[in-house]
Design an enzyme around this catalytic site. Structure first.
Site, short mmCIF file in Angstrom:
data_model
loop_
_atom_site.label_atom_id
_atom_site.label_comp_id
_atom_site.label_asym_id
_atom_site.label_seq_id
_atom_site.Cartn_x
_atom_site.Cartn_y
_atom_site.Cartn_z
N GLU A 28 13.99 -10.34 -13.43
CA GLU A 28 13.63 -11.50 -14.04
C GLU A 28 12.93 -10.37 -14.68
OE1 GLU A 28 12.02 -13.12 -11.04
OE2 GLU A 28 14.17 -13.17 -10.04
N GLU A 59 16.22 -14.10 -6.26
CA GLU A 59 16.39 -12.34 -5.78
C GLU A 59 17.36 -12.17 -5.12
OE1 GLU A 59 12.17 -12.93 -6.94
OE2 GLU A 59 13.51 -14.69 -5.86
N GLY A 84 6.00 -10.31 -2.11
CA GLY A 84 5.96 -11.19 -2.18
C GLY A 84 7.22 -12.50 -2.13
N HIS A 128 1.52 -12.71 -4.26
CA HIS A 128 2.00 -11.40 -4.67
C HIS A 128 0.84 -10.19 -4.33
CE1 HIS A 128 2.89 -15.04 -7.22
NE2 HIS A 128 2.85 -14.09 -8.70
#
Length: 324
Positions: A28, A59, A84, A128
């Site tokens: 991404e 993902e 995460g 994160h």
């Protein structure tokens, strides 16, 4: 050449793209943007949209597509934007990618590298700043590595891409801006699965990996000022683990402290502690101690300095070990 951790990764990816037309990058915002941390900056411009692919925010789709391409002879490198975010792809990784070689009796390989920025220390929001390495080291069929410095970032990413096994490649995001001298023409100093003895010592061994290696080295400097000699080992490979190097060190020092950012309970330090206790029982002068994150979901950014291992907590464990 003095370079940052992120720039060294960029150079390693660039060299892999140059050396093998079957290597491609997927993730991404890795193309035009160059990735959230700019690790892939300029690579799409230089190698084109077909080799550096901006993917949808999915993902599971990224890893599933890369897995299919690996089965067809490509060597894809996936970037998971943050640690995460890897969980939607977890099923693909542990159920398919990790098992295909064993399931086909060695007839099919999956040369797939999955890059994951991991750990805390940058003040990020929820999801994160995770440390999910134990999930993957527990999964047979995966190689798991975590460089701690720019030179290892450059060499390990190239070694991972060339390997025929799937590799989970953890990048300590708080070290992306660390600088060091990297000789891009040199061969790697160590095989991919070997630990490195960063500093030699006689009083206790401290094992760390990823973002905590620099913390352990700082702890060793402070300990030296207090009259204690610490041997610091950078694990580098989390699966397989180079237990021989750790055993050799502990046989000399008689004490071991294992450091990681992930929660202590069920963490990688537990496996290291158990194995070294088995292998070094008659050398140990004290129980193996672990220093890690607390058994809580990752805290808000303002509290993460209390959650992450620091020199004070590491040296407190060393003091406990020396006092045993």
């Amino acid at each position: 050449m003095i370079t940052t951790f992120a720039a060294a990764l960029n150079a390693g990816l660039r060299k892999a793209l140059e050396d093998d037309p079957k290597v491609l990058l997927m993730g991404e915002d890795i193309g035009r943007l160059g990735g959230v941390f700019r690790v892939t900056d300029t690579l799409q411009k230089d190698f084109g949209n077909n080799r550096v692919v901006d993917t949808p925010l999915a993902e599971s789709g990224i890893v599933g597509t890369a897995f299919g391409m690996a089965l067809r002879g490509y060597r894809p490198v996936c970037e998971i934007q943050f640690d995460g975010f890897v969980y939607p792809a977890f099923d693909q990784i542990v159920s398919q990618v990790a098992k295909i070689h064993y399931r086909t009796n060695g007839k099919v390989i999956a040369p797939l590298t999955i890059r994951i920025p991991f750990g805390g220390g940058i003040g990020s929001v929820e999801h994160h700043s995770e440390s999910p390495e134990a999930y993957f080291t527990h999964t047979a069929g995966l190689r798991v590595v975590a460089p701690s410095n720019p030179a290892d970032a450059y060499h390990l990413v190239r070694q991972a891409i060339m390997l025929d096994d799937p590799v989970i490649f953890f990048e300590p995001k708080r070290r992306y801006w660390d600088k060091a001298d990297v000789d891009f023409r040199a061969e790697p100093e160590l095989p991919m699965d070997r630990a490195r003895v960063c500093t030699t010592g006689t009083d206790a061994t401290v094992v760390a990996y990823g973002g905590t290696v620099a913390t352990a080295l700082t702890s060793a400097k402070i300990a030296a000022e207090e009259g204690h000699s610490l041997e610091v080992i950078d694990l580098r490979s989390l699966s397989p683990i180079d237990f021989d190097t750790i055993e050799e060190s502990v046989a000399k020092t008689g004490r071991l402290v294992v450091v990681h950012e992930a929660p202590v309970f069920g963490g990688l330090g537990a496996e290291i502690a158990a194995r070294i206790t088995e292998r070094c029982f008659y050398h140990l002068e004290a129980p193996v101690l672990r220093v890690g994150g607390f058994d809580i979901p990752y805290p808000p950014a303002k509290l993460e300095k209390h959650h992450l291992p620091d020199p004070d907590r590491i040296l407190a464990a060393v003091d406990r070990s020396l006092a045993a």
